[in-house]
Design a protein around this motif. Structure first.
Motif, PDB file in Angstrom:
ATOM      1  N   ARG A 685      48.050 -48.997   8.726  1.00  0.00           N
ATOM      2  CA  ARG A 685      49.013 -49.772   9.585  1.00  0.00           C
ATOM      3  C   ARG A 685      49.635 -48.805  10.647  1.00  0.00           C
ATOM      4  O   ARG A 685      50.241 -48.053  10.228  1.00  0.00           O
ATOM      5  CB  ARG A 685      49.976 -50.630   8.631  1.00  0.00           C
ATOM      6  CG  ARG A 685      51.033 -51.100   9.632  1.00  0.00           C
ATOM      7  CD  ARG A 685      52.340 -51.660   8.657  1.00  0.00           C
ATOM      8  NE  ARG A 685      52.826 -50.208   8.642  1.00  0.00           N
ATOM      9  CZ  ARG A 685      53.898 -50.421   7.416  1.00  0.00           C
ATOM     10  NH1 ARG A 685      54.206 -51.248   6.825  1.00  0.00           N
ATOM     11  NH2 ARG A 685      54.445 -49.125   7.494  1.00  0.00           N
TER      12      ARG A 685
ATOM     13  N   VAL B  53      45.010 -56.960   8.720  1.00  0.00           N
ATOM     14  CA  VAL B  53      45.278 -58.091   9.109  1.00  0.00           C
ATOM     15  C   VAL B  53      45.352 -59.233   8.028  1.00  0.00           C
ATOM     16  O   VAL B  53      46.532 -60.067   7.936  1.00  0.00           O
ATOM     17  CB  VAL B  53      44.498 -58.801  10.028  1.00  0.00           C
ATOM     18  CG1 VAL B  53      45.145 -59.814  11.138  1.00  0.00           C
ATOM     19  CG2 VAL B  53      44.446 -57.463  11.112  1.00  0.00           C
ATOM     20  N   TYR B  54      44.490 -59.083   7.225  1.00  0.00           N
ATOM     21  CA  TYR B  54      44.311 -60.202   5.983  1.00  0.00           C
ATOM     22  C   TYR B  54      45.503 -59.518   5.108  1.00  0.00           C
ATOM     23  O   TYR B  54      46.206 -60.638   4.609  1.00  0.00           O
ATOM     24  CB  TYR B  54      42.963 -59.650   5.112  1.00  0.00           C
ATOM     25  CG  TYR B  54      41.937 -60.763   5.685  1.00  0.00           C
ATOM     26  CD1 TYR B  54      41.960 -61.863   5.572  1.00  0.00           C
ATOM     27  CD2 TYR B  54      40.893 -59.969   6.368  1.00  0.00           C
ATOM     28  CE1 TYR B  54      40.548 -62.824   5.857  1.00  0.00           C
ATOM     29  CE2 TYR B  54      39.803 -60.921   7.031  1.00  0.00           C
ATOM     30  CZ  TYR B  54      39.727 -62.028   6.547  1.00  0.00           C
ATOM     31  OH  TYR B  54      38.850 -63.006   7.018  1.00  0.00           O
ATOM     32  N   GLY B  56      48.588 -58.667   5.531  1.00  0.00           N
ATOM     33  CA  GLY B  56      49.688 -58.865   6.010  1.00  0.00           C
ATOM     34  C   GLY B  56      50.160 -60.157   5.334  1.00  0.00           C
ATOM     35  O   GLY B  56      51.536 -60.395   5.440  1.00  0.00           O
ATOM     36  N   LEU B  57      49.231 -60.957   4.986  1.00  0.00           N
ATOM     37  CA  LEU B  57      49.713 -62.470   4.156  1.00  0.00           C
ATOM     38  C   LEU B  57      50.242 -62.035   2.919  1.00  0.00           C
ATOM     39  O   LEU B  57      50.779 -62.974   2.398  1.00  0.00           O
ATOM     40  CB  LEU B  57      48.519 -63.444   4.365  1.00  0.00           C
ATOM     41  CG  LEU B  57      48.066 -63.684   5.894  1.00  0.00           C
ATOM     42  CD1 LEU B  57      46.752 -64.526   5.701  1.00  0.00           C
ATOM     43  CD2 LEU B  57      49.154 -64.459   6.442  1.00  0.00           C
ATOM     44  N   ASP B  70      56.744 -53.356   5.830  1.00  0.00           N
ATOM     45  CA  ASP B  70      56.321 -53.895   7.195  1.00  0.00           C
ATOM     46  C   ASP B  70      57.464 -54.209   8.050  1.00  0.00           C
ATOM     47  O   ASP B  70      57.584 -53.858   9.350  1.00  0.00           O
ATOM     48  CB  ASP B  70      55.216 -54.849   7.108  1.00  0.00           C
ATOM     49  CG  ASP B  70      53.903 -54.442   6.409  1.00  0.00           C
ATOM     50  OD1 ASP B  70      53.525 -53.583   6.579  1.00  0.00           O
ATOM     51  OD2 ASP B  70      53.557 -55.508   5.867  1.00  0.00           O
ATOM     52  N   TYR B  81      55.164 -62.381   3.179  1.00  0.00           N
ATOM     53  CA  TYR B  81      54.737 -63.484   4.009  1.00  0.00           C
ATOM     54  C   TYR B  81      54.724 -64.849   3.366  1.00  0.00           C
ATOM     55  O   TYR B  81      55.621 -65.631   3.766  1.00  0.00           O
ATOM     56  CB  TYR B  81      53.524 -63.346   4.826  1.00  0.00           C
ATOM     57  CG  TYR B  81      52.984 -64.135   6.044  1.00  0.00           C
ATOM     58  CD1 TYR B  81      52.779 -65.500   5.853  1.00  0.00           C
ATOM     59  CD2 TYR B  81      53.035 -63.640   7.309  1.00  0.00           C
ATOM     60  CE1 TYR B  81      52.542 -66.233   6.952  1.00  0.00           C
ATOM     61  CE2 TYR B  81      52.847 -64.415   8.241  1.00  0.00           C
ATOM     62  CZ  TYR B  81      52.599 -65.676   8.107  1.00  0.00           C
ATOM     63  OH  TYR B  81      51.990 -66.674   8.957  1.00  0.00           O
ATOM     64  N   ARG B 126      57.941 -61.824  10.279  1.00  0.00           N
ATOM     65  CA  ARG B 126      56.258 -61.800   9.848  1.00  0.00           C
ATOM     66  C   ARG B 126      55.417 -62.242  10.629  1.00  0.00           C
ATOM     67  O   ARG B 126      54.424 -61.586  10.963  1.00  0.00           O
ATOM     68  CB  ARG B 126      56.532 -62.488   8.449  1.00  0.00           C
ATOM     69  CG  ARG B 126      56.831 -61.759   7.192  1.00  0.00           C
ATOM     70  CD  ARG B 126      55.781 -60.816   7.033  1.00  0.00           C
ATOM     71  NE  ARG B 126      56.188 -59.891   6.012  1.00  0.00           N
ATOM     72  CZ  ARG B 126      55.677 -58.675   5.856  1.00  0.00           C
ATOM     73  NH1 ARG B 126      54.598 -58.210   6.366  1.00  0.00           N
ATOM     74  NH2 ARG B 126      55.995 -57.854   5.024  1.00  0.00           N
ATOM     75  N   GLN B 130      52.497 -60.155  12.428  1.00  0.00           N
ATOM     76  CA  GLN B 130      50.770 -60.533  12.241  1.00  0.00           C
ATOM     77  C   GLN B 130      50.003 -60.566  13.215  1.00  0.00           C
ATOM     78  O   GLN B 130      49.100 -60.213  13.514  1.00  0.00           O
ATOM     79  CB  GLN B 130      51.227 -61.841  11.189  1.00  0.00           C
ATOM     80  CG  GLN B 130      49.838 -62.374  10.536  1.00  0.00           C
ATOM     81  CD  GLN B 130      49.295 -61.379   9.429  1.00  0.00           C
ATOM     82  OE1 GLN B 130      49.920 -60.286   9.076  1.00  0.00           O
ATOM     83  NE2 GLN B 130      48.122 -61.638   8.959  1.00  0.00           N
ATOM     84  N   LEU B 170      43.152 -65.211  11.876  1.00  0.00           N
ATOM     85  CA  LEU B 170      44.122 -64.999  11.287  1.00  0.00           C
ATOM     86  C   LEU B 170      45.563 -64.965  12.141  1.00  0.00           C
ATOM     87  O   LEU B 170      46.556 -65.472  11.985  1.00  0.00           O
ATOM     88  CB  LEU B 170      44.283 -63.462  10.561  1.00  0.00           C
ATOM     89  CG  LEU B 170      43.101 -63.219   9.631  1.00  0.00           C
ATOM     90  CD1 LEU B 170      43.105 -61.981   9.482  1.00  0.00           C
ATOM     91  CD2 LEU B 170      43.837 -64.050   8.156  1.00  0.00           C
ATOM     92  N   ARG B 171      45.304 -64.731  13.656  1.00  0.00           N
ATOM     93  CA  ARG B 171      46.320 -64.809  14.513  1.00  0.00           C
ATOM     94  C   ARG B 171      46.505 -66.131  14.846  1.00  0.00           C
ATOM     95  O   ARG B 171      47.725 -66.780  14.776  1.00  0.00           O
ATOM     96  CB  ARG B 171      45.725 -64.117  15.857  1.00  0.00           C
ATOM     97  CG  ARG B 171      46.897 -64.223  17.111  1.00  0.00           C
ATOM     98  CD  ARG B 171      46.343 -63.634  18.264  1.00  0.00           C
ATOM     99  NE  ARG B 171      45.331 -64.113  18.704  1.00  0.00           N
ATOM    100  CZ  ARG B 171      44.599 -63.475  19.815  1.00  0.00           C
ATOM    101  NH1 ARG B 171      44.994 -62.264  20.540  1.00  0.00           N
ATOM    102  NH2 ARG B 171      43.324 -64.069  20.400  1.00  0.00           N
ATOM    103  N   SER B 174      48.664 -67.684  12.091  1.00  0.00           N
ATOM    104  CA  SER B 174      50.192 -67.415  11.906  1.00  0.00           C
ATOM    105  C   SER B 174      51.004 -68.236  13.152  1.00  0.00           C
ATOM    106  O   SER B 174      52.040 -68.566  12.933  1.00  0.00           O
ATOM    107  CB  SER B 174      50.454 -65.905  12.338  1.00  0.00           C
ATOM    108  OG  SER B 174      50.109 -65.310  10.767  1.00  0.00           O
TER     109      SER B 174
END
Lengths: 1015, 526
Positions: A685, B53-54, B56-57, B70, B81, B126, B130, B170-171, B174
């Motif tokens: 990240r 990215v995954y 992040g959930l 984050d 999230y 969040r 994301q 994923l974008r 969100s």
């Protein structure tokens, strides 16, 4: 490393000159007497060239010096200095006639250590205060900062905690920063040392330095004095000079031994319900819950029949000892001091202790007819710390007093609630089964060569190369079979190994023009400094270099884990390097001792600053006018000194983290991975950064007045200052969807500190001969802090800070523009019949309670929260008195804080009946619950923010000096924390630095007895 | 002699000058951290960036279970999230209540949030983070970017094309949450620079169309649903997300698209291999990653994916009172969430979907929000496998969160059909009864065509999808979330419920965001 080679070559070049010349010296003998009484004066300092000696009890002195003509200076406290020329023939002894000294102003001619040099006290234009051995606080003091407590106006020495070795935080003229440090810069014998970032030890990083090795401490309070240290000077500077062989002045060797023994006992513990009160409280709470839930079985049945005072079980009398042995030698051009110290201090909570073994060397060799002075300083120590288990105090408060200590049926043999959701555990199980200890090795040393260049009189070159090496290891172990661990991590082993190496190279030229060159005295210094730091520490966010949960075995304890190791391991090690490169210069001008000008500038380049801001310039100017030297005041004979000072300076603060300007890519650990298909992947990240991060900048103004009356029997200082800090670093919100986080750390805020300081010293009774002597000192300081802005755009109306126990993320302090930093952020409690009414508050505008308004829930939130007082006192007072009578001496120091507030988190978290029914076990309560009757916690009520003004006798000492077989000896007894008068209901009105009383380590009263002997 | 004395300092001074001249650069580059400059020297970074990215959930920061978080401004465990999304979707509705007094939580139970309420604010951020993470992946994997680095193999380049579609999914996911919860927020894509000017707000309608067009553009590039693509955004997930969008299109754009919803739900249902899990409980147990019904999960794992949010939060918070933590495979009851009375009463006798409720020592009415014993406990998500074994770690559960599952596709089909979206009424009834037969263990709970109406579907969604983070969206779509036509306990802060204002159908944009981004207009009513 290329640079290192240059440094070494340069040093070798200097040392190469050592064997050059050795002309035969001569000798000067004489006697010093009081001019009026013709009585001999003992302990006067006679200096010829750079050699010094002290007179004996008969007033005689003898000093060996290089041949030639030089000036002889005789100094003694309370007398005017005497200067006369002497001519010494090689190999001959010159006997000078008796030197008569006249009683006079104290202090003005004292030499004060300043940055990169020394100055006469009378010439100083800034707010500077130097304390020497005789001014230090007596007693068994672990940390050097303790020597200064209560002694200097505007220098607040706050207890970090009362645990042994947890040390002090020094705050000079108030805190300015939130993100960066508020600690002053410490410089030990010319070597700047780091105080932060050695987190593993958890105790004060200055503990390594044996206070017994310290000769003097100079506090540069005002920025114009400190500005020569540039970007490290915003919080003031503390210069520490260690004892040397030369300072004693006495020719020959001397051994000094001192020993102290101490005994600490607890003064106050949190007030909790007795077994009887607790049973009644449980019965009451059972009835409360049954009112809404008739099927509730209640918890009275869970209580045992025992009667245990848990606080008594975890505390003890803490014994301590401090042994110091030193050897000093003053020879012909060679001075040294060797010291050995051992200190052991046991805390009043079982299991907490600190132990230090320290070694010190101070070696000073004069060469080349004293033109070259090479000094070597090295201080090293090993400190062993044992920490009490973090939960012990909270558990002692919360564990039900009706339960027994032991239970043979459990794995550890201690009784416990056998549930994972117990809100308090048996504190003795924590205490006796867990291990938390650390060892700190630290050494600071430097070699300094000062050379009087031969071709221009008054020109000196000074080179200084130093190191500061620290290695900390800490081991934490919780076995997997305690009640708490059985339901949580299943054992924990954490190893934290942190090390840091700082190296510094500095060189400067100093030119002090001889009197005949220009009118007035000129002193110019210019130099260069290079410092670098290499640190190894746990990775950010890890806390430990190695940590493991789910221990499969307790076999080795802190020493490791048997293989095969099936636990959950997390390792992380991180390298942090930094650099600071500087150019500095200073100009001092003294015209007729009447007009004094000082100016300095430092240009700092730091690795912590972003590319566009790598270099910062920090100038200062200060002026002083000695009014007492003017003809119109000379006739006022009672006025012995009057000096008006004014100064301005810009200083910086770079005491924040490294690499803030780099967009670091953070890798996940093994517990933050993600599975896709049949594979588990680690993740990366990017982080949100401001690439232009730079120092926080403080602009300070200081106006001061020094005065002396009655031939300096009464002296005093008044200072007024204002300082504004800009570019304060805050982590502020950025527009969503523009960065990798919702916050970014940047230079954005500003704050202001304004204050007034007063110091008065008086010799009330002179105490000559056998009569009573009495001196007294009084200090008063007022500082008003205001956070001016966090973000001028006001994206952050406030920053909630000050996390408290109870409720995840509950904070009770605030950084809000317009208010003092760290003000409490609470709602105004509504009272009825003198009792706080649960969840009834006023709005900010104050005229209506929340209750009764449509849809307005009874909560304390932003509608009712406002900044309310702060942990900082509005006035900080200190008073010291010293008495001497014949061979006896006695002294005491008093400290008073006025207007400081403390948040009683023990009462807010433990003072509710919900403690009975919430969680898996009934928890004991603060007796505060009997006053409020609260059933659920009301953390944000201002009821818990209490006035913690206090008056404390920090120190009371009685001593007796006598001679045994011709050698001076002293016995003394000291009581520290003799008494405290306060209205605060919690354990201690100085509850840590943040003003949150959350099961703080209780305060102790310590009685120390000691003996020192010299031969 | 004199000359020698002079020489030495001169030499020293010369050396000093050299030393000084050599040391005037204060730059120090980080050594043991990866930076933007070198991260893609290792081509595995692309996979790691996509995984982020995954995750992040699923996680709250780069150190599990907590650390290096984050987002800031909130306790890290609270910032996760799914935990936030669940709280936004469940707590204000008739389904759930949480008993804790942590700042920002109590107002979620009672629809009394403000633009500063911590959970609302954190949810907004969040979503933003994301979107930025997905954009970063897309920016770093453009054809030009890959070519410029020269170390990406042809095979990896092909692989990355599919990953790009996953990142876009994923974008879109969100941004759907943003449309649903907040209405109108700024739209940023990979073309917007990091650290750039505050972005412009777009209307709810244009964000909706962006998301729909994205999903239509990528759905064929996504991998197919199946064990090999466990956890990934598959074509079925894209169809499911489109179905959700179309089902609520009336709310989002004013123009309903029930036929679209029905078509997409049917596409999900037609996905090869995707079937109803014969054991409904299995969907919420520690081995549910093997369930054939889950279309798209948010993962959780006792060993490799730890968080204080997510299902770890759901499993622990729903345990309390006299419940034994070990029964649910966990170490500790946090004593937080219970059912509101209406959700409990929604079940009839014989419905096994209520069999796991825990009533001993609990009242059925939530008299006191702060008291765990007030309200029926619903330990739906557990850390015990369908075989009865405990999860790998009693603190951090192995149970995945079924964000989309086939059961819901059945109900979307039925609702879209009832709302005029086409399809077959008989098929719709069959789908509903399939769910009910699973719930009742037979035909005892079957309904007739006459019984299948919109209120029934809403009630059935409540029963089937209880605590699966759909309720608020459902109530808004039915027009019942605000106003006085349906009152449930603690709605508006009163134990018997009071009418609430329609502006609460959307959450407010954070107060801080309105300052940092002057382009924003707050939702009406706040």
């Amino acid at each position: 490393m290329k640079r290192g080679r240059y440094v070494i070559s340069a040093l070798l070049a200097v040392l190469w000159m050592v064997p050059l010349r050795a002309q035969e010296p001569g000798r000067v003998r004489g006697r010093v007497v009081d001019d009026a009484s013709k009585q001999p004066l003992a302990a006067a300092t006679v200096t010829i060239g750079s050699r010094s000696a002290q007179t004996g009890t008969d007033g005689h002195f003898a000093i060996t010096v290089p041949a030639g003509t030089d000036s002889m200076r005789v100094r003694m406290l309370g007398y005017a200095p005497v200067v006369q020329a002497v001519t010494v023939e090689a190999g001959q002894t010159l006997v000078v006639p008796d030197i008569g000294m006249t009683q006079q102003a104290v202090g003005l001619s004292e030499i004060v250590v300043v940055g990169y040099g020394q100055q006469r006290a009378g010439d100083i234009t800034g707010a500077v205060k130097q304390l020497s051995v005789e001014d230090f606080n007596p007693g068994q003091i672990v940390n050097p900062a303790g020597l200064l407590q209560d002694r200097i106006a505007g220098v607040e020495v706050k207890e970090n905690s009362n645990a042994p070795g947890s040390g002090f935080a020094i705050r000079i003229r108030g805190a300015t920063s939130y993100t960066a440090t508020n600690d002053p810069l410490y410089v030990i014998d010319g070597m700047p040392v780091s105080t932060g970032n050695l987190g593993a030890a958890g105790r004060d990083p200055l503990n390594f330095l044996n206070p017994n090795d310290i000769e003097s401490m100079t506090v540069l309070k005002d920025a114009s004095a400190a500005a020569i240290y540039g970007t490290n000077a915003a919080n003031g500077v503390v210069l520490i000079t260690t004892k040397s062989g030369a300072a004693g002045g006495r020719h020959g060797s001397q051994v000094e031994y001192s020993t102290t023994a101490s005994m600490s006992s607890i003064t106050k513990t949190p007030s909790v319900l007795s077994p009887t009160q607790f049973r009644a409280a449980v019965a009451y709470d059972d009835s409360l819950v049954r009112a809404t839930n008739p099927t509730y079985t209640g918890r009275l049945g869970m209580l045992g029949t025992a009667s245990t005072n848990w606080m008594d079980q975890i505390t003890r009398t803490g014994y301590g000892t401090d042994q110091n042995l030193s050897l000093t030698n003053a020879g012909d051009g060679l001075f040294y001091r060797l010291s050995l110290g051992y200190l052991k201090s046991n805390g009043i909570i079982q299991g907490s202790s600190t132990e230090r073994l320290s070694l010190g060397l101070n070696y000073d060799q004069r060469l080349l007819s004293d033109r070259l002075d090479v000094k070597l300083n090295a201080k090293g120590s090993r400190t062993n710390d044992v920490y009490q288990n973090g939960g012990t105090l909270g558990d002692a408060v919360g564990m039900a007093p009706t339960q027994p200590i032991l239970d043979p049926t459990t794995a550890t043999g201690y009784w416990n609630w056998q549930t994972g959701s117990a809100t308090a555990n048996n504190p003795l199980e924590d205490l006796n089964t867990t291990v938390d200890k650390g060892t700190t090795w630290r050494s600071v040393g430097n070699i300094q060569a000062d050379y009087q260049l031969p071709w221009i009189q008054g020109l000196r070159a000074n080179m200084n190369a130093g190191y500061d090496v620290t290695s900390v290891s800490r081991q934490t172990f919780n076995p997997n079979n305690t009640s708490q661990q059985l339901h949580a991590q299943h054992g924990f082993l954490g190893l934290n190994n942190t090390s840091q190496v700082n190296t510094v190279f500095e060189a400067y030229l100093n030119y002090a023009a001889p009197l005949n060159v220009v009118p007035g005295r000129i002193d110019v210094t210019g130099g260069y400094s290079y410092g670098q730091t290499h640190g190894v520490q746990p990775s950010p966010g890890y806390g430990y270099t190695f940590q493991q949960t789910n221990l499969t075995s307790n076999l080795f304890g802190i020493n490791g884990i048997p293989t095969p190791n099936l636990g959950t391991v997390n390792n992380g090690e991180y390298i942090v390097d930094s650099k600071l490169i500087s150019w500095f210069g200073r100009f001092n001008y003294n015209l007729n001792d009447r007009y004094l000008v000082a100016a300095s500038v430092r240009r700092d380049g730091s690795s912590r600053f972003g590319p566009g801001n790598q270099w910062g310039t920090f100038p200062s100017v200060s002026l002083a006018w000695r009014l007492s030297q003017e003809s119109f005041l000379r006739s006022v004979t009672q006025l012995s000194d009057l000096k008006l000072r004014a100064g301005w300076a810009k200083t910086g603060n770079q005491g924040f983290g490294d690499y803030l300007q780099y967009a670091l890519i953070n890798s996940s650990n093994g517990q933050a991975s993600y599975q896709l298909g049949n594979t588990v992947y680690g993740t990366i990240r990017p982080s949100a950064v401001d690439p232009n991060i730079k120092w926080e900048e403080t602009n300070s103004y200081n106006v001061g007045l020094d005065f002396g009356l009655l031939n300096q029997r009464v002296t005093g200082t008044i200072d007024w200052y204002t300082k504004k800090t800009t570019d304060l670093i805050f982590t502020v919100p950025v527009a969503s969807e523009t960065n990798f986080s919702n916050y970014v750390t940047t230079n954005i805020g500003s704050s202001r500190n304004r204050g007034l300081e007063l110091a008065l010293n008086a010799v009330i009774l002179q105490g000559r001969g056998n009569s009573l002597g009495w001196t007294a000192g009084f200090t008063a300081a007022h500082n008003a802090n205001t956070l001016l802005s966090i973000d001028p755009k006001k994206s952050v109306p406030l920053v909630p800070v000050g996390g408290v126990s109870g409720g995840v993320g509950t904070t009770i302090q605030v950084l809000e523009p317009g208010a003092e930093m760290y003000s409490f952020y609470v709602c105004r409690q509504f009272y009825q019949n003198g009792k706080p009414v649960s969840n009834k508050y006023y709005y900010v505008n104050g005229d209506s309670t929340f209750s009764g308004l449509p849809n307005a829930p009874d909560v304390c939130d932003s509608r009712g929260q406002r900044p309310y007082h702060s942990p900082e006192p509005t006035w900080n007072l200190g008073y010291t008195s010293n008495f001497t009578f014949r061979n006896f001496d006695a002294s005491f120091t008093l400290r008073a804080y006025l207007g400081n507030y403390v948040y009683n988190n023990v009462a807010s978290n433990n003072g509710t009946y919900q403690n009975v029914s919430n969680g898996g076990s009934p928890t004991n309560m603060s007796t505060d619950v009997l006053k409020t009757g609260f059933t659920v916690p009301r953390f944000l009520s201002d009821y818990y923010v209490q006035d913690a003004s206090f008056l404390r006798m920090d120190n009371l000492t009685v001593g007796y000096t006598f001679h045994y077989r011709g050698q001076p000896m002293r016995v003394f007894a000291t009581v520290t924390n003799a008494f405290t008068i306060t209205g605060y209901s919690g354990v201690d009105p100085t509850a840590g630095i943040g003003g949150i009383d959350n099961n703080i380590y209780p305060r102790s009263r310590t009685v120390t007895g000691g003996l020192s002997v010299r031969f | 002699m004199n000359l020698r004395i002079l020489k030495a300092p001169a030499a020293a001074a010369a050396l000093l000058f050299l030393a000084v001249a050599a040391c005037t650069d204060p730059t120090v580059k980080p050594k043991s951290t990866v930076t933007e400059a070198n991260v893609f020297n290792d081509p595995t970074a692309y996979q790691q960036l996509l995984s982020r990215v995954y995750s992040g959930l699923a996680v709250s920061g780069q150190v599990g279970p907590a650390g290096n978080g984050d987002i800031q401004g909130i306790d890290e465990g609270f910032s996760q999230y799914l935990r936030l999304y669940w709280e936004c979707e469940e707590l204000p509705t008739d389904e759930a209540v949480i008993g804790w007094n942590d700042i920002g939580l109590p107002e979620m139970n009672t629809m009394t949030w403000t633009s500063s309420s911590r959970m609302v604010v954190a949810m907004y951020y969040r979503i933003g983070v994301q979107a930025v993470m997905a954009n970063d992946f897309l920016r770093q994997t453009t054809t030009a970017a890959l070519a410029s680095r020269g170390n990406v193999s042809a095979a990896l380049k092909t692989q990355i094309q599919q990953w790009r579609a996953e990142a876009r999914f994923l974008r879109a996911l969100s941004y759907w949450h943003a449309i649903d919860l907040f209405g109108s927020i700024p739209l940023v894509t990979e073309n917007d620079p990091i650290g750039g000017a505050p972005p412009k707000q777009v209307t709810r309608d244009s964000m909706y169309h962006f998301v729909v067009s994205e999903l239509n553009a990528i759905k064929d590039s996504l991998p197919t649903w199946g064990a090999a693509n466990l956890g990934r955004a598959t074509q079925a997930a894209a169809h499911m997300l489109l179905a959700e969008l179309y089902l609520n299109a009336g709310v989002y754009t004013g123009t309903p698209n029930y036929s679209g919803a029905l078509t997409e739900a049917a596409a999900v249902i037609a996905t090869p291999g995707l079937t109803l899990d014969p054991n409904w409980r299995h969907l919420f147990q520690a081995d549910n990653r093997t369930s054939p019904e889950i279309v798209f999960p948010i993962e959780s794992d006792g060993v490799v994916t730890q968080t204080w949010g997510g299902v770890t939060f759901l499993a622990h918070a729903s345990c309390g009172g006299s419940m034994s933590a070990s029964t649910y495979g966990i170490d500790y009851c946090w004593g937080g969430t219970r059912l509101k009375l209406e959700a409990f009463k929604n079940y009839s006798a014989g419905d096994n979907r209520a069999a796991f409720f825990y009533a001993s020592g609990q009242t059925d009415t939530v008299y006191t929000i702060g008291n765990f014993n007030s309200g029926i406990a619903a330990p739906k998500f557990v850390n015990v496998t369908s075989g009865g074994a405990a999860g790998s770690n009693p603190t951090f559960v192995d149970t995945w969160f079924p964000l989309f599952r086939l059961g819901e596709a059945y109900l979307i089909y039925a609702e879209a059909n009832l709302r005029g979206g086409g399809g077959s009424a008989a098929t719709a009834l069959g789908y509903v009864n399939a769910l009910r037969e699973r719930a009742y263990g037979g035909v005892a709970g079957d309904i007739t065509a006459g019984q299948l109406d919109l209120p029934f579907v809403l009630a059935e969604r409540g029963r089937e999808l209880l605590w699966e983070a759909h309720r608020r969206t459902d109530l808004v779509r039915y027009g019942l979330f605000t106003g006085g036509s349906y009152l449930w306990s603690w709605k508006g802060g009163q134990i018997n419920g009071v009418a609430t204002d329609a502006h609460l159908n959307l959450y407010p944009l954070p107060a801080t965001e309105l300052i940092t981004n002057p382009n924003l207009t707050q939702n009406p009513g706040y």
